[in-house]
Write an enzyme that holds these catalytic residues in place. Structure first.
Site, PDB file in Angstrom:
ATOM      1  N   ASN A   1       0.326   0.721   5.912  1.00 17.30           N
ATOM      2  CA  ASN A   1       1.006  -0.125   4.925  1.00 17.30           C
ATOM      3  C   ASN A   1       1.728  -1.213   5.699  1.00 17.30           C
ATOM      4  O   ASN A   1       2.577  -0.930   6.534  1.00 17.30           O
ATOM      5  CB  ASN A   1       2.015   0.703   4.119  1.00 17.30           C
ATOM      6  CG  ASN A   1       2.809  -0.148   3.134  1.00 17.30           C
ATOM      7  OD1 ASN A   1       2.336  -1.168   2.676  1.00 17.30           O
ATOM      8  ND2 ASN A   1       4.013   0.283   2.819  1.00 17.30           N
ATOM      9  N   GLY A   2       1.389  -2.462   5.418  1.00 17.38           N
ATOM     10  CA  GLY A   2       2.007  -3.580   6.115  1.00 17.38           C
ATOM     11  C   GLY A   2       0.989  -4.648   6.438  1.00 17.38           C
ATOM     12  O   GLY A   2      -0.106  -4.677   5.879  1.00 17.38           O
TER      13      GLY A   2
ATOM     14  N   ASP B   1      13.208 -10.569 -16.202  1.00 19.89           N
ATOM     15  CA  ASP B   1      12.113 -10.174 -15.316  1.00 19.89           C
ATOM     16  C   ASP B   1      12.634 -10.122 -13.886  1.00 19.89           C
ATOM     17  O   ASP B   1      13.715 -10.621 -13.576  1.00 19.89           O
ATOM     18  CB  ASP B   1      10.950 -11.165 -15.420  1.00 19.89           C
ATOM     19  CG  ASP B   1       9.614 -10.551 -15.003  1.00 19.89           C
ATOM     20  OD1 ASP B   1       9.598  -9.370 -14.593  1.00 19.89           O
ATOM     21  OD2 ASP B   1       8.590 -11.246 -15.080  1.00 19.89           O
ATOM     22  N   ASP B   2      11.831  -9.506 -13.006  1.00 20.61           N
ATOM     23  CA  ASP B   2      12.271  -9.346 -11.616  1.00 20.61           C
ATOM     24  C   ASP B   2      12.041 -10.588 -10.776  1.00 20.61           C
ATOM     25  O   ASP B   2      12.746 -10.829  -9.798  1.00 20.61           O
ATOM     26  CB  ASP B   2      11.551  -8.161 -10.975  1.00 20.61           C
ATOM     27  CG  ASP B   2      10.044  -8.368 -10.949  1.00 20.61           C
ATOM     28  OD1 ASP B   2       9.535  -8.958  -9.986  1.00 20.61           O
ATOM     29  OD2 ASP B   2       9.372  -7.948 -11.913  1.00 20.61           O
TER      30      ASP B   2
ATOM     31  N   CYS C   1      10.877 -14.506   2.059  1.00 19.97           N
ATOM     32  CA  CYS C   1      10.205 -15.183   0.948  1.00 19.97           C
ATOM     33  C   CYS C   1      11.202 -15.886   0.031  1.00 19.97           C
ATOM     34  O   CYS C   1      10.813 -16.746  -0.772  1.00 19.97           O
ATOM     35  CB  CYS C   1       9.366 -14.202   0.151  1.00 19.97           C
ATOM     36  SG  CYS C   1      10.318 -12.832  -0.546  1.00 19.97           S
TER      37      CYS C   1
ATOM     38  N   TYR D   1      11.271  -5.010  -6.934  1.00 18.60           N
ATOM     39  CA  TYR D   1       9.958  -5.001  -7.592  1.00 18.60           C
ATOM     40  C   TYR D   1       9.067  -3.823  -7.205  1.00 18.60           C
ATOM     41  O   TYR D   1       8.603  -3.085  -8.069  1.00 18.60           O
ATOM     42  CB  TYR D   1       9.202  -6.299  -7.288  1.00 18.60           C
ATOM     43  CG  TYR D   1       7.762  -6.281  -7.769  1.00 18.60           C
ATOM     44  CD1 TYR D   1       7.466  -6.396  -9.126  1.00 18.60           C
ATOM     45  CD2 TYR D   1       6.710  -6.119  -6.881  1.00 18.60           C
ATOM     46  CE1 TYR D   1       6.150  -6.364  -9.579  1.00 18.60           C
ATOM     47  CE2 TYR D   1       5.391  -6.083  -7.325  1.00 18.60           C
ATOM     48  CZ  TYR D   1       5.120  -6.206  -8.671  1.00 18.60           C
ATOM     49  OH  TYR D   1       3.833  -6.160  -9.101  1.00 18.60           O
TER      50      TYR D   1
ATOM     51  N   GLY E   1      -0.659   0.439  -4.961  1.00 18.42           N
ATOM     52  CA  GLY E   1      -1.993  -0.100  -4.712  1.00 18.42           C
ATOM     53  C   GLY E   1      -3.009   0.510  -5.642  1.00 18.42           C
ATOM     54  O   GLY E   1      -3.092   1.732  -5.743  1.00 18.42           O
TER      55      GLY E   1
ATOM     56  N   CYS F   1      14.855  -7.942   4.960  1.00 19.77           N
ATOM     57  CA  CYS F   1      14.006  -9.129   5.109  1.00 19.77           C
ATOM     58  C   CYS F   1      13.992  -9.862   3.776  1.00 19.77           C
ATOM     59  O   CYS F   1      13.551  -9.321   2.764  1.00 19.77           O
ATOM     60  CB  CYS F   1      12.582  -8.743   5.508  1.00 19.77           C
ATOM     61  SG  CYS F   1      11.481 -10.189   5.612  1.00 19.77           S
TER      62      CYS F   1
ATOM     63  N   CYS G   1       0.847  -1.188   0.000  1.00 17.07           N
ATOM     64  CA  CYS G   1       0.000   0.000   0.000  1.00 17.07           C
ATOM     65  C   CYS G   1       0.881   1.236   0.000  1.00 17.07           C
ATOM     66  O   CYS G   1       2.076   1.171   0.283  1.00 17.07           O
ATOM     67  CB  CYS G   1      -0.906   0.022   1.237  1.00 17.07           C
ATOM     68  SG  CYS G   1      -2.081  -1.350   1.309  1.00 17.07           S
TER      69      CYS G   1
ATOM     70  N   SER H   1       8.824  -3.662 -14.332  1.00 14.88           N
ATOM     71  CA  SER H   1       9.824  -3.807 -13.276  1.00 14.88           C
ATOM     72  C   SER H   1      11.071  -4.548 -13.726  1.00 14.88           C
ATOM     73  O   SER H   1      12.101  -4.482 -13.068  1.00 14.88           O
ATOM     74  CB  SER H   1       9.205  -4.511 -12.056  1.00 14.88           C
ATOM     75  OG  SER H   1       8.563  -5.703 -12.442  1.00 14.88           O
TER      76      SER H   1
END
Length: 482
Positions: free
Chosen positions: A103-104, A368-369, A459, A266, A29, A456, A2, A307
């Site tokens: 946002n989060g 691509d990213d 992922c 991204y 967003g 972080c 967001c 991106s």
């Protein structure tokens, strides 16, 4: 995923400034947009589903008068896609009324929700953002202490702007997962004021000293004519009011922080700066490093827009290969309530991308990213072969995505992620590419010029900086090794 924006500027058109600030953050967003203003402590909010330019017009902006404003662009993670979850949310509590944009993503939603309900607080949405507003609105402590109490009870990712009692607040979780910056408006007429066509005698009002801006990204500051001051530190509360700007470190910063790596490759706009690093240059370095790690004999390098473009530039530059747009993106394709018929759905990717004739007879490298599910990538590879490409080599400027995000990026469950259960060669076979290579973890981190300990990468690694929700722990996958 967001965008948030806030401005304290008693002598300016704060709603219009917020509109332009949100316009610069539209990439974060596209589901809904909203603005809330405070006029001598009285809050008014307008929000709706759609893009910023669809939700607001001159008449609506003209009705939003005040000295302070916040705005929000939403892409839902927690909380379904419906009007009630659009932001800024306005919470009428026992102690105060609060308008808030978040946002989060919180990871202790169940505990916070149960605690609020046990204390008699009525909740009206499925959004975790409402919980933050409710904690502040129903705490009878002085405002800054009420915010500090809320911050101490939240776990997960939150970069927040809020309005209450005629004051503008910004605060961030202890890990700093999502970006949040501070800017100061110049004394000269702002870009937004000029763009709005303000009369010369009115433009001076856009330049009063001591006017402050909070935003998700620095590109938003640039558009409204604000000078970047600094980041909101992880765990910090910053308040703008009639006494100026003052800050309080509420939570101890968690280790070196944990800014989301997706922001770098991204999510963030290329012309933004994250912790002093320009995103575009970082993505070009990703492409250059990818060319070192996985060179290929080819005739043409093309990005999968948008991106993938900076990394494709870096890849082509490093190998001395021609660069071309190759794939043309229809930038008017957004989420729509008008669904394509069966035949158009079958060719859905063609609504967004179309190859140019230049790829015919060429060995092409498509950059691509990331690859998440792989469905779009497979269709793009097929499209390039159908357009006459003799070889299609995929180069991805991030490592394989193998883990769910609990901090605000809308990723699929690991069971739907193509790389969580497949080797690189199996992914290549699935998408139909001639070859496939990902950027290494070390290469990605070095391109950001930030230490790995300050990012972080959960992922990509499966190593989460916080405990994950119990109900989600079973979804975690160990990466499949090539």
């Amino acid at each position: 995923m967001c965008g948030v924006f806030g401005v304290y500027a008693p002598d300016r058109d704060v709603a219009r400034l917020t509109y332009f600030g949100l316009f610069a953050l539209q990439h974060r967003g596209q589901e809904s947009a909203g603005i809330a203003v405070s006029e001598h402590g009285r809050l008014t909010a307008l929000r709706d589903l759609g893009l910023v330019a669809q939700v607001f017009d001159e008449q609506k902006l003209g009705g939003l008068r005040g000295q302070v404003a916040i705005g929000h662009n939403r892409y839902s993670t927690t909380g379904s896609s419906q009007w009630a979850n659009a932001q800024p949310l306005v919470q009428h509590g026992r102690a105060r009324t609060v308008a808030l944009g978040h946002n989060g993503n919180l990871i202790n939603v169940r505990e916070v929700r149960d605690s609020l309900r046990e204390s008699g607080v009525s909740l009206g949405t499925t959004s975790d953002s409402e919980l933050i507003a409710a904690l502040i609105a129903n705490d009878s402590a002085p405002l800054e202490e009420a915010v500090a109490n809320a911050m101490r009870g939240l776990e997960g990712a939150y970069s927040v702007v809020a309005l209450t009692e005629g004051r503008l607040l910004a605060f961030r979780d202890a890990h700093g997962f999502r970006p949040l910056v501070i800017g100061r408006l110049h004394e000269a007429a702002s870009a937004a004021g000029k763009a709005a066509g303000a009369r010369p005698e009115d433009r001076a009002a856009f330049g009063a000293a001591g006017d402050w801006v909070f935003a998700s990204e620095t590109c938003s500051l640039d558009l409204v004519g604000a000078e970047f001051v600094r980041e909101v530190a992880p765990g910090e509360l910053v308040v703008a009011d009639a006494d100026g700007l003052h800050a309080r470190q509420v939570l101890k910063r968690a280790d070196g922080g944990a800014l989301c790596i997706w922001e770098f490759f991204y999510l963030a706009r290329p012309d933004s700066r994250l912790e002093g690093i320009e995103v575009h240059n970082a993505r070009v370095r990703m492409g250059e490093r990818l060319a070192q790690e996985a060179p290929v004999d080819a005739d043409l390098v093309l990005p999968i827009p948008d991106s993938g473009t900076p990394a494709a530039i870096g890849f082509a530059r490093a190998l001395g290969l021609p660069f071309s747009e190759g794939l043309i993106k229809n930038r008017y394709v957004q989420r729509t309530f008008i669904q394509p018929d069966q035949e158009l759905r079958r060719q859905g990717i063609k609504l967004k991308y179309h190859p140019v004739a230049e790829v015919a007879g060429k060995r092409v490298v498509a950059v691509d990213d990331s690859i998440v599910r792989g469905n779009t990538t497979r269709e793009i590879v097929r499209m390039l072969f159908d357009a006459g490409a003799t070889e299609v080599h995929l180069r991805i400027s991030s490592p394989p995505v193998i883990g769910q995000c609990f901090y605000g990026i809308d990723l699929a469950d690991p069971s739907e992620m193509i790389a969580s259960t497949r080797t690189v060669e199996e992914v290549r076979e699935h998408v139909g590419a001639t070859s496939l290579a990902y950027l290494s973890h070390d290469g990605l981190v070095e391109a950001t010029r930030r230490p790995a300990s300050a990012l972080c990468r959960a992922c990509l690694t499966g190593d989460y900086p916080t405990e994950v929700p119990d109900e989600a722990a079973k979804l975690r996958f160990e990466p499949t090794r090539a």
